[in-house]
Structures are given as structure tokens and as C-alpha cells.
Design a protein around this motif. Sequence first.
Motif, short mmCIF file in Angstrom:
data_model
loop_
_atom_site.label_atom_id
_atom_site.label_comp_id
_atom_site.label_asym_id
_atom_site.label_seq_id
_atom_site.Cartn_x
_atom_site.Cartn_y
_atom_site.Cartn_z
N ARG A 183 35.28 12.95 38.36
CA ARG A 183 36.14 14.13 38.26
C ARG A 183 35.89 15.10 39.41
N PHE A 233 39.01 5.59 34.49
CA PHE A 233 38.88 6.97 34.90
C PHE A 233 40.10 7.48 35.68
N GLU A 234 41.11 6.67 35.86
CA GLU A 234 42.29 7.12 36.59
C GLU A 234 43.16 8.08 35.79
N ARG A 235 42.83 8.27 34.52
CA ARG A 235 43.60 9.19 33.68
C ARG A 235 43.31 10.65 34.00
N TYR A 236 42.21 10.93 34.69
CA TYR A 236 41.84 12.31 35.01
C TYR A 236 42.56 12.78 36.27
N GLU A 252 41.34 14.82 38.55
CA GLU A 252 40.38 14.83 39.66
C GLU A 252 40.02 13.38 40.00
N SER A 276 37.97 10.08 40.56
CA SER A 276 36.74 9.45 40.07
C SER A 276 36.66 8.08 40.72
#
Length: 147
Positions: free
Chosen positions: A41, A7-10, A12, A14
Amino acid sequence: MVVRTKFERYPEPSFYRIIRAEPEMDPENRKGRVWVERFFRGENKGIVEISQAAYKTDYRLVPKHEESKYLETVPDQPKAEKVMPYSIEMPPLLKLYAEQNQLSTTVKFVGKPGRNYRVANEGEESNCNITPGLGEPASPQLYEGVL
């Protein structure tokens, strides 16, 4: 606090804040139950159990000095609670049958436990509108001229 690298690609934040952990004492120390406060996010998704995915090697422990960076980007206001109505109207065909037999055309709403809503008490106002029907079609032109 842990971050799943998936989830580090977003843009915001996470992350998960560990609330409770119950390890099973198996030889590999890989099984157990974990409850976390999930932030996805930038939005608080509440407390969930992630035991089915906790064994994966995709998690990174966040150092104490970096925790504030994640927490300051999350808004403090809690999510509004969904209150479902106490009773709802019957679907059209069942409603017609009930009217013909002089029965009530409303039924009590029964919710599933563990969901992110609650059912209103009798006489209490709900903040969700549930109406029977199919809703608005994606392509209304296909239904032109249909009765």
C-alpha cells in the motif's frame, strides 16, 4: 518485480522487488527460498523472505516498461529507525520487591534479532517510550470508582 493479484484491489501500489532467489532443484521446480523488498500500500516494509507463499500461482510478473509506474508512486524517504531504550523500568509488583530488597528497579532491554528496531547503546537516547502498565482502557467508564 512481481505483483500479487490479491493486493491489486488497493488504490496504493503493492508489489515485490526480488532481491535474491535460491531455487531447490525438485522435479516440479516449485520450492526454494526468495527474499524480496516488499512494498505494501505504497509503504516500504523492508526486505522479507516469502518462501512460504512463493509457490502460489497468485503472482504476476511486471513487464519492464510498467515498473516505473509502480516505483514513481512510492516515496523515496526511508522509514525512521526505531531505537528502543537501553534499560526499562520493572513492572510495579517486581519494582516494589526490588525496592524492599535494595535492588535496582531497572532491567536491560533485550530485543529479538531480525525485528525492525535496534536497542540503544548505553547512554544513547531512544526514540520509543516504554512504560510499564496496562495503558488506557477502551471503556474508561467501566473502571470509575475502582481503586
